[in-house]
Design a protein around this motif. Structure first.
Motif, PDB file in Angstrom:
ATOM      1  N   TYR A  89       0.872   0.215  -8.688  1.00 32.27           N
ATOM      2  CA  TYR A  89      -0.631  -0.212  -7.751  1.00 32.27           C
ATOM      3  C   TYR A  89      -0.521  -0.032  -6.373  1.00 32.27           C
ATOM      4  O   TYR A  89       0.636  -0.697  -5.882  1.00 32.27           O
ATOM      5  N   SER A  90      -1.362   0.661  -5.734  1.00 32.80           N
ATOM      6  CA  SER A  90      -1.307   0.671  -3.890  1.00 32.80           C
ATOM      7  C   SER A  90      -2.793   0.325  -4.381  1.00 32.80           C
ATOM      8  O   SER A  90      -3.870   1.157  -3.873  1.00 32.80           O
ATOM      9  N   PRO A  91      -2.539  -0.605  -3.671  1.00 34.00           N
ATOM     10  CA  PRO A  91      -4.207  -1.161  -2.884  1.00 34.00           C
ATOM     11  C   PRO A  91      -5.144   0.147  -2.107  1.00 34.00           C
ATOM     12  O   PRO A  91      -4.369   0.244  -1.325  1.00 34.00           O
ATOM     13  N   HIS A 137       0.348  -1.294  -0.570  1.00 31.79           N
ATOM     14  CA  HIS A 137      -0.080  -0.130  -0.423  1.00 31.79           C
ATOM     15  C   HIS A 137       0.649   1.190  -0.051  1.00 31.79           C
ATOM     16  O   HIS A 137       0.523   2.007  -0.980  1.00 31.79           O
ATOM     17  N   TYR A 138       1.813   1.248   1.280  1.00 32.63           N
ATOM     18  CA  TYR A 138       2.639   2.382   0.780  1.00 32.63           C
ATOM     19  C   TYR A 138       3.972   2.654  -0.293  1.00 32.63           C
ATOM     20  O   TYR A 138       3.870   3.812  -0.333  1.00 32.63           O
ATOM     21  N   ALA A 139       4.618   1.398  -0.830  1.00 33.16           N
ATOM     22  CA  ALA A 139       5.764   1.553  -1.649  1.00 33.16           C
ATOM     23  C   ALA A 139       4.970   1.277  -2.745  1.00 33.16           C
ATOM     24  O   ALA A 139       5.785   1.244  -3.615  1.00 33.16           O
ATOM     25  N   GLY A 140       3.347   1.600  -2.859  1.00 29.95           N
ATOM     26  CA  GLY A 140       3.019   0.349  -4.270  1.00 29.95           C
ATOM     27  C   GLY A 140       3.195   1.965  -5.570  1.00 29.95           C
ATOM     28  O   GLY A 140       2.818   1.256  -6.905  1.00 29.95           O
ATOM     29  N   THR A 141       4.072   3.085  -5.423  1.00 34.87           N
ATOM     30  CA  THR A 141       3.391   3.767  -6.864  1.00 34.87           C
ATOM     31  C   THR A 141       4.976   3.752  -7.290  1.00 34.87           C
ATOM     32  O   THR A 141       5.344   3.523  -8.890  1.00 34.87           O
ATOM     33  N   TRP A 142       5.757   2.248  -6.548  1.00 39.09           N
ATOM     34  CA  TRP A 142       7.067   1.888  -7.361  1.00 39.09           C
ATOM     35  C   TRP A 142       6.369   0.743  -8.376  1.00 39.09           C
ATOM     36  O   TRP A 142       7.494   1.216  -9.152  1.00 39.09           O
TER      37      TRP A 142
END
Length: 84
Positions: A54-56, A46-51
């Protein structure tokens, strides 16, 4: 029809994980370790999803999926997002 298949798959996966935890010597400890690692993996994605692109969202379905299925559930969530 798609919704029935979706919930059927999650029901089967939940049953498999239930049987897995019931066959372990330390049932509660094994479940808690799997649930905690799954929730930690969900927070990480969720917090590293920008890399990864996809950020659920942290909603009830995703938390239950990560808590019951553990890390494989989070991996499945990410893979299904990119394949569908």
């Amino acid at each position: 029809m798609e919704q029935t298949i979706f919930w059927g798959i999650w029901g089967v996966l939940g049953g498999i994980m239930f049987l897995y935890y019931m066959r372990r010597v330390h049932k509660i400890r094994s479940f808690l370790a799997g649930a905690c690692s799954g929730l930690l993996a969900l927070l990480l994605v969720h917090y590293a999803g920008t890399w990864i692109g996809y950020s659920p969202a942290l909603n009830l379905l995703h938390v239950l999926q990560a808590g019951i299925l553990g890390v494989p559930g989070v991996i499945l969530m990410v893979v299904l997002h990119f394949t569908i």
